[in-house]
Write a protein that holds these residues in place. Structure first.
Motif, short mmCIF file in Angstrom:
data_model
loop_
_atom_site.label_atom_id
_atom_site.label_comp_id
_atom_site.label_asym_id
_atom_site.label_seq_id
_atom_site.Cartn_x
_atom_site.Cartn_y
_atom_site.Cartn_z
N LYS A 33 -13.32 -2.14 0.95
CA LYS A 33 -13.49 -1.24 1.72
C LYS A 33 -13.59 -2.08 3.02
CE LYS A 33 -18.05 0.65 3.39
NZ LYS A 33 -19.18 1.16 3.19
N ALA A 34 -13.36 -3.53 3.06
CA ALA A 34 -13.35 -4.17 4.56
C ALA A 34 -11.68 -3.83 5.28
CB ALA A 34 -14.01 -5.77 4.36
N LEU A 35 -11.33 -4.07 3.81
CA LEU A 35 -9.85 -3.67 4.62
C LEU A 35 -9.10 -2.94 4.76
CD1 LEU A 35 -7.93 -6.34 1.64
CD2 LEU A 35 -8.31 -6.72 4.67
N LEU A 36 -9.85 -1.92 4.57
CA LEU A 36 -9.43 -0.10 5.20
C LEU A 36 -10.27 0.32 6.23
CD1 LEU A 36 -8.16 2.22 4.26
CD2 LEU A 36 -9.81 2.44 2.45
N ALA A 95 -4.48 1.49 -12.70
CA ALA A 95 -6.31 1.13 -13.57
C ALA A 95 -6.51 1.12 -12.62
CB ALA A 95 -6.39 0.00 -14.04
N THR A 96 -6.68 0.99 -11.37
CA THR A 96 -7.85 1.32 -9.79
C THR A 96 -7.70 2.26 -9.21
OG1 THR A 96 -6.50 -0.11 -8.39
CG2 THR A 96 -7.84 -1.31 -9.83
N SER A 97 -6.72 3.30 -9.33
CA SER A 97 -6.46 4.30 -9.05
C SER A 97 -7.84 5.26 -8.49
CB SER A 97 -5.46 5.52 -9.36
OG SER A 97 -5.25 5.92 -10.31
N GLU A 98 -8.62 5.57 -9.60
CA GLU A 98 -9.53 6.62 -9.04
C GLU A 98 -10.36 5.60 -8.02
OE1 GLU A 98 -10.35 9.42 -9.82
OE2 GLU A 98 -8.65 9.22 -10.65
N ALA A 105 -11.68 7.05 -4.51
CA ALA A 105 -13.36 7.23 -3.88
C ALA A 105 -13.35 6.63 -2.23
CB ALA A 105 -13.75 7.13 -5.46
N LEU A 106 -12.60 5.00 -2.45
CA LEU A 106 -13.37 4.56 -1.34
C LEU A 106 -12.20 5.05 -0.46
CD1 LEU A 106 -13.29 1.75 0.01
CD2 LEU A 106 -11.82 0.65 -0.47
N HIS A 107 -11.55 5.26 -0.80
CA HIS A 107 -10.61 6.50 0.54
C HIS A 107 -11.88 7.50 1.15
CE1 HIS A 107 -7.21 4.34 -0.05
NE2 HIS A 107 -6.45 4.57 1.06
N GLU A 108 -12.09 8.44 0.44
CA GLU A 108 -12.55 9.73 0.29
C GLU A 108 -14.09 8.65 1.32
OE1 GLU A 108 -11.32 13.14 -3.11
OE2 GLU A 108 -13.38 11.51 -3.47
#
Length: 178
Positions: A97-100, A123-126, A130-133
Protein backbone atom coordinates in the motif's frame (compact mmCIF):
# COMPACT_ATOMS: atom_id res chain seq x y z
CA UNK A 1 9.88 4.18 4.80
CA UNK A 2 9.51 4.82 1.08
CA UNK A 3 12.35 6.46 -0.81
CA UNK A 4 13.75 6.79 -4.30
CA UNK A 5 15.77 3.76 -5.36
CA UNK A 6 19.48 4.18 -6.00
CA UNK A 7 21.94 2.05 -7.97
CA UNK A 8 22.99 0.52 -4.64
CA UNK A 9 19.49 -1.00 -4.34
CA UNK A 10 19.64 -2.89 -7.63
CA UNK A 11 21.19 -6.09 -6.19
CA UNK A 12 18.35 -6.40 -3.64
CA UNK A 13 15.81 -5.57 -6.36
CA UNK A 14 17.31 -8.20 -8.67
CA UNK A 15 17.33 -10.82 -5.91
CA UNK A 16 13.66 -10.26 -5.03
CA UNK A 17 12.61 -10.26 -8.67
CA UNK A 18 14.70 -13.35 -9.38
CA UNK A 19 12.95 -15.25 -6.60
CA UNK A 20 9.59 -14.27 -8.06
CA UNK A 21 10.67 -15.36 -11.54
CA UNK A 22 11.73 -18.78 -10.27
CA UNK A 23 8.93 -19.43 -7.81
CA UNK A 24 6.00 -17.18 -8.61
CA UNK A 25 3.64 -16.08 -11.32
CA UNK A 26 3.53 -12.34 -10.74
CA UNK A 27 5.93 -12.13 -13.69
CA UNK A 28 5.88 -14.17 -16.86
CA UNK A 29 9.66 -14.23 -17.20
CA UNK A 30 11.08 -17.75 -16.97
CA UNK A 31 14.75 -16.99 -16.24
CA UNK A 32 15.89 -14.39 -13.71
CA UNK A 33 17.51 -11.40 -15.39
CA UNK A 34 21.16 -10.80 -14.61
CA UNK A 35 22.28 -7.96 -12.38
CA UNK A 36 23.46 -6.15 -15.52
CA UNK A 37 20.00 -6.53 -17.10
CA UNK A 38 18.24 -5.29 -13.95
CA UNK A 39 20.63 -2.34 -13.85
CA UNK A 40 19.73 -1.55 -17.47
CA UNK A 41 16.01 -1.70 -16.59
CA UNK A 42 16.55 0.60 -13.63
CA UNK A 43 18.53 3.01 -15.81
CA UNK A 44 15.79 2.99 -18.48
CA UNK A 45 13.14 3.98 -15.92
CA UNK A 46 15.41 6.71 -14.56
CA UNK A 47 16.12 8.01 -18.09
CA UNK A 48 12.38 8.54 -18.61
CA UNK A 49 12.14 10.52 -15.35
CA UNK A 50 9.80 7.92 -13.90
CA UNK A 51 9.73 6.79 -10.28
CA UNK A 52 11.52 3.71 -9.00
CA UNK A 53 10.88 3.42 -5.28
CA UNK A 54 12.17 1.24 -2.47
CA UNK A 55 10.43 0.35 0.79
CA UNK A 56 12.37 -0.29 3.97
CA UNK A 57 11.30 -1.63 7.34
CA UNK A 58 13.71 -0.80 10.14
CA UNK A 59 16.38 -0.04 7.53
CA UNK A 60 16.00 -3.38 5.75
CA UNK A 61 14.92 -3.70 2.11
CA UNK A 62 11.24 -4.69 2.01
CA UNK A 63 10.22 -4.23 -1.61
CA UNK A 64 10.16 -1.96 -4.60
CA UNK A 65 7.86 -0.35 -7.13
CA UNK A 66 8.39 1.44 -10.39
CA UNK A 67 6.46 3.01 -13.24
CA UNK A 68 7.21 2.24 -16.87
CA UNK A 69 5.63 3.60 -20.04
CA UNK A 70 2.32 1.87 -20.66
CA UNK A 71 2.92 1.45 -24.40
CA UNK A 72 5.61 2.82 -26.74
CA UNK A 73 3.37 4.75 -29.18
CA UNK A 74 3.24 8.57 -28.70
CA UNK A 75 -0.50 8.76 -27.99
CA UNK A 76 0.09 6.62 -24.88
CA UNK A 77 2.55 9.16 -23.39
CA UNK A 78 0.21 10.01 -20.49
CA UNK A 79 -0.01 6.52 -19.03
CA UNK A 80 2.28 4.29 -17.03
CA UNK A 81 2.13 0.74 -15.80
CA UNK A 82 2.96 0.26 -12.15
CA UNK A 83 4.89 -2.76 -10.92
CA UNK A 84 5.26 -3.70 -7.25
CA UNK A 85 7.19 -6.51 -5.59
CA UNK A 86 7.26 -7.06 -1.82
CA UNK A 87 9.56 -9.37 0.12
CA UNK A 88 7.62 -12.34 1.47
CA UNK A 89 8.62 -11.48 5.05
CA UNK A 90 7.25 -7.93 4.61
CA UNK A 91 3.84 -8.89 3.21
CA UNK A 92 0.86 -7.95 5.34
CA UNK A 93 2.64 -4.95 6.87
CA UNK A 94 1.36 -2.22 4.54
CA UNK A 95 4.43 -2.19 2.30
CA UNK A 96 2.46 -2.73 -0.91
CA UNK A 97 0.00 0.00 0.00
CA UNK A 98 2.78 2.45 0.86
CA UNK A 99 4.60 1.71 -2.41
CA UNK A 100 1.47 1.97 -4.57
CA UNK A 101 0.35 5.18 -2.83
CA UNK A 102 3.77 6.76 -3.44
CA UNK A 103 3.86 5.55 -7.04
CA UNK A 104 0.46 7.10 -7.73
CA UNK A 105 1.51 10.38 -6.08
CA UNK A 106 4.68 10.53 -8.22
CA UNK A 107 2.67 9.80 -11.36
CA UNK A 108 0.28 12.65 -10.50
CA UNK A 109 3.20 14.96 -9.86
CA UNK A 110 4.47 14.18 -13.37
CA UNK A 111 1.11 15.21 -14.86
CA UNK A 112 0.25 11.73 -16.06
CA UNK A 113 -3.32 10.62 -16.70
CA UNK A 114 -3.42 6.88 -15.96
CA UNK A 115 -1.70 4.26 -13.88
CA UNK A 116 -2.34 0.76 -15.15
CA UNK A 117 -2.00 -2.42 -13.12
CA UNK A 118 -1.59 -5.80 -14.80
CA UNK A 119 -2.05 -8.42 -12.10
CA UNK A 120 -1.44 -12.03 -13.07
CA UNK A 121 -2.77 -15.10 -11.33
CA UNK A 122 -0.54 -15.65 -8.32
CA UNK A 123 -0.62 -16.46 -4.64
CA UNK A 124 -1.01 -12.74 -3.92
CA UNK A 125 -3.21 -11.64 -6.84
CA UNK A 126 -6.46 -11.33 -4.86
CA UNK A 127 -4.71 -9.22 -2.21
CA UNK A 128 -3.15 -7.10 -4.94
CA UNK A 129 -6.48 -6.58 -6.70
CA UNK A 130 -8.13 -5.62 -3.39
CA UNK A 131 -5.32 -3.17 -2.63
CA UNK A 132 -5.64 -1.54 -6.04
CA UNK A 133 -9.40 -1.24 -5.59
CA UNK A 134 -8.96 0.37 -2.15
CA UNK A 135 -6.73 2.99 -3.78
CA UNK A 136 -9.29 3.83 -6.47
CA UNK A 137 -8.26 1.54 -9.31
CA UNK A 138 -11.08 -0.13 -11.20
CA UNK A 139 -11.12 -3.42 -13.04
CA UNK A 140 -11.14 -2.76 -16.76
CA UNK A 141 -10.68 -6.21 -18.21
CA UNK A 142 -8.62 -9.33 -18.31
CA UNK A 143 -6.44 -11.28 -20.64
CA UNK A 144 -7.58 -14.87 -20.24
CA UNK A 145 -5.07 -17.73 -20.37
CA UNK A 146 -2.45 -15.44 -21.88
CA UNK A 147 0.62 -16.80 -20.06
CA UNK A 148 1.94 -20.35 -19.72
CA UNK A 149 4.12 -20.91 -16.67
CA UNK A 150 4.56 -23.84 -14.28
CA UNK A 151 2.48 -26.07 -16.56
CA UNK A 152 -0.66 -23.98 -16.39
CA UNK A 153 -2.38 -21.12 -18.15
CA UNK A 154 -2.46 -17.79 -16.33
CA UNK A 155 -4.80 -14.83 -16.62
CA UNK A 156 -3.85 -11.18 -16.26
CA UNK A 157 -6.35 -8.83 -14.64
CA UNK A 158 -6.19 -5.23 -15.83
CA UNK A 159 -6.82 -2.34 -13.47
CA UNK A 160 -6.75 1.38 -14.15
CA UNK A 161 -6.58 4.51 -12.04
CA UNK A 162 -7.67 7.74 -13.70
CA UNK A 163 -5.54 10.54 -12.30
CA UNK A 164 -7.56 13.17 -14.18
CA UNK A 165 -11.07 11.70 -14.31
CA UNK A 166 -12.61 14.90 -15.70
CA UNK A 167 -11.25 13.97 -19.14
CA UNK A 168 -9.85 17.42 -19.81
CA UNK A 169 -6.91 17.99 -22.14
CA UNK A 170 -3.39 17.33 -20.83
CA UNK A 171 -1.56 20.07 -19.00
CA UNK A 172 1.92 18.59 -19.54
CA UNK A 173 3.70 17.18 -22.60
CA UNK A 174 3.63 13.65 -21.15
CA UNK A 175 6.45 11.15 -21.35
CA UNK A 176 9.16 11.33 -23.99
CA UNK A 177 8.76 7.90 -25.56
CA UNK A 178 11.41 8.45 -28.24
Amino acid sequence: MIRAATPADVPAIAALYGREVLGGTATFELEPPSLAEMTARYDAVQAKGLPWLVAEIDGAFAGYAYASPFRPRPAYRYGVEGSIYVEESARGHGVGKALLTALVAESQRLGLRHVIGAISDSATSEASIALHERLGFRRVGAYRQVGWKFDRWLDVNLMQLDLAPDGGPPTTPGLDLG
